[in-house]
Design a protein around this motif. Structure first.
Motif, PDB file in Angstrom:
ATOM      1  N   UNK A  94      -4.361   8.183  -5.041  1.00 50.03           N
ATOM      2  CA  UNK A  94      -4.866   9.169  -4.079  1.00 50.03           C
ATOM      3  C   UNK A  94      -5.505   8.445  -2.907  1.00 50.03           C
ATOM      4  N   UNK A  95      -5.665   9.119  -1.805  1.00 48.00           N
ATOM      5  CA  UNK A  95      -6.349   8.498  -0.685  1.00 48.00           C
ATOM      6  C   UNK A  95      -5.386   8.011   0.379  1.00 48.00           C
ATOM      7  N   UNK A  96      -5.908   7.288   1.355  1.00 44.28           N
ATOM      8  CA  UNK A  96      -5.069   6.901   2.505  1.00 44.28           C
ATOM      9  C   UNK A  96      -4.068   5.814   2.196  1.00 44.28           C
ATOM     10  N   UNK A  97      -4.168   5.195   1.023  1.00 39.83           N
ATOM     11  CA  UNK A  97      -3.251   4.096   0.758  1.00 39.83           C
ATOM     12  C   UNK A  97      -2.011   4.566   0.044  1.00 39.83           C
ATOM     13  N   UNK A  98      -1.859   5.875  -0.145  1.00 39.50           N
ATOM     14  CA  UNK A  98      -0.661   6.365  -0.835  1.00 39.50           C
ATOM     15  C   UNK A  98       0.564   6.049  -0.008  1.00 39.50           C
ATOM     16  N   UNK A  99       1.518   5.397  -0.620  1.00 37.84           N
ATOM     17  CA  UNK A  99       2.761   5.073   0.072  1.00 37.84           C
ATOM     18  C   UNK A  99       2.725   3.747   0.785  1.00 37.84           C
ATOM     19  N   UNK A 100       1.565   3.063   0.720  1.00 34.16           N
ATOM     20  CA  UNK A 100       1.474   1.772   1.406  1.00 34.16           C
ATOM     21  C   UNK A 100       1.795   0.670   0.412  1.00 34.16           C
ATOM     22  N   UNK A 101       2.541  -0.355   0.830  1.00 36.13           N
ATOM     23  CA  UNK A 101       2.818  -1.492  -0.049  1.00 36.13           C
ATOM     24  C   UNK A 101       1.575  -2.377  -0.109  1.00 36.13           C
ATOM     25  N   UNK A 102       1.413  -3.135  -1.182  1.00 40.01           N
ATOM     26  CA  UNK A 102       0.217  -3.971  -1.306  1.00 40.01           C
ATOM     27  C   UNK A 102       0.136  -4.993  -0.179  1.00 40.01           C
ATOM     28  N   UNK A 103      -1.061  -5.100   0.417  1.00 43.43           N
ATOM     29  CA  UNK A 103      -1.269  -6.060   1.505  1.00 43.43           C
ATOM     30  C   UNK A 103      -2.591  -6.759   1.264  1.00 43.43           C
ATOM     31  N   UNK A 104      -2.845  -7.873   1.942  1.00 41.13           N
ATOM     32  CA  UNK A 104      -4.118  -8.575   1.716  1.00 41.13           C
ATOM     33  C   UNK A 104      -5.321  -7.713   2.027  1.00 41.13           C
ATOM     34  N   UNK A 105      -5.188  -6.702   2.918  1.00 39.07           N
ATOM     35  CA  UNK A 105      -6.337  -5.860   3.229  1.00 39.07           C
ATOM     36  C   UNK A 105      -6.661  -4.865   2.147  1.00 39.07           C
ATOM     37  N   UNK A 106      -5.812  -4.776   1.142  1.00 35.50           N
ATOM     38  CA  UNK A 106      -6.055  -3.782   0.093  1.00 35.50           C
ATOM     39  C   UNK A 106      -7.149  -4.214  -0.862  1.00 35.50           C
ATOM     40  N   UNK A 107      -7.604  -5.453  -0.743  1.00 35.03           N
ATOM     41  CA  UNK A 107      -8.632  -5.923  -1.669  1.00 35.03           C
ATOM     42  C   UNK A 107      -9.950  -5.213  -1.410  1.00 35.03           C
TER      43      UNK A 107
END
Lengths: 191, 100
Positions: free
Chosen positions: A167-180
């Motif tokens: 859930x949230x704004x990261x839905x559909x986003x591929x893992x990136x270094x900013x996801x930490x």
């Protein structure tokens, strides 16, 4: 002829299993596991379990391992690099425990080694094939577990979609270094 | 014909390889694969005994083990993907928030 085939498939199975746990690259480990499953299907064929051999290839090698490879390539992991004395100690302890477990198993069951061939009832199974024999038992005695398994698979499917979607704004986003860092809006942990 | 003890020995060896894989490796994906190895070793035991007794119940159980393993892999990999999305690591040593 059959013992030769059994030894070939068994050696392939053990070799591939060892390569699964020893290799550094997860993709190579997954491919070795696919080969291990196919050799196990060969052993099932030697045991006259043709339906299970085909289900093993279709379900395990064809569906589960494909799912594994999807996730491995999606996560885009690099080779495992683990250094340090504590890692080597834990690894050594793991191997020693494994050898201990194997020795213990062989010692415990070595006295009452299961006698007799693995397939004595040749004549009994000749009239019906393996698939029909499984069907006759599965849909009569084990009908209720069969139906429950379908519900289990439905639950697993819904659960996997809910957990992996998030859930949230990261839905559909591929893992990136900013996801930490924690995303700003909404709870991110699966409920 | 193949003696039953050979089948059981092979099953034990593959099971122990799976156990060692879970203990030794720190990558969550390899741990999942080792769990699948353990399940397959047990499947081999079931089929061998089913053949020994001449009944189909062992093979039915293998059928159910395979379906449960498929469900478990799906959910487990979904959890791993969710963890990786938040923490950017697949190493089980780095996911220790519940540790005392």
């Amino acid at each position: 002829m059959i013992p030769v085939l059994f030894f070939a498939f068994a050696a392939l199975l053990v070799g591939c299993s060892l390569m699964v746990i020893l290799h550094r690259n997860p993709v190579t480990s997954a491919l070795f596991l696919v080969l291990a499953f196919c050799s196990l299907a060969g052993i099932y064929l030697l045991l006259h379990a043709e339906f299970l051999a085909m289900v093993q290839v279709i379900v395990y090698a064809g569906a589960i391992m494909v799912l594994f490879l999807f996730v491995v390539m999606y996560l885009n992991l690099k080779r495992d690099v683990e250094h340090g004395v504590h890692i080597a100690l834990r690894r050594g302890a793991g191997w020693i425990l494994g050898a201990l477990l194997l020795t213990e198993g062989f010692w415990l069951f070595g006295r009452h080694w299961a006698a007799g061939p693995a397939s004595p009832h040749e004549a009994l199974s000749a009239p019906v094939g393996n698939t029909e024999a499984i069907g006759q038992v599965l849909y009569r005695r084990y009908l209720f577990p069969f139906e429950i398994t379908s519900i289990l698979l439905l639950v697993a499917m819904v659960g996997a979609v809910v957990i992996a979607k998030g859930r949230g704004p990261h839905v559909g986003r591929t893992p990136s270094p900013g996801a930490a860092t924690a995303p700003p809006a909404g709870p991110q942990e699966p409920a | 014909m193949i003696p039953l003890s050979w089948m059981l020995a092979l099953s034990a060896v593959v099971f122990v390889i799976g156990v060692v894989g879970v203990l030794v490796r720190r990558n969550a994906l390899i741990i999942f694969m080792s769990i699948e190895l353990m399940l397959n070793a047990v499947n081999l035991s079931f089929v061998a005994f089913s053949r020994q007794h001449g009944q189909m119940d062992g093979q039915i159980f293998v059928f159910f083990v395979m379906s449960v393993a498929a469900a478990e892999v799906a959910v487990g990999l979904a959890i791993l993907v969710a963890i990786f999305r938040n923490r950017e690591t697949a190493n089980v040593d780095d996911v220790h928030l519940l540790k005392g």
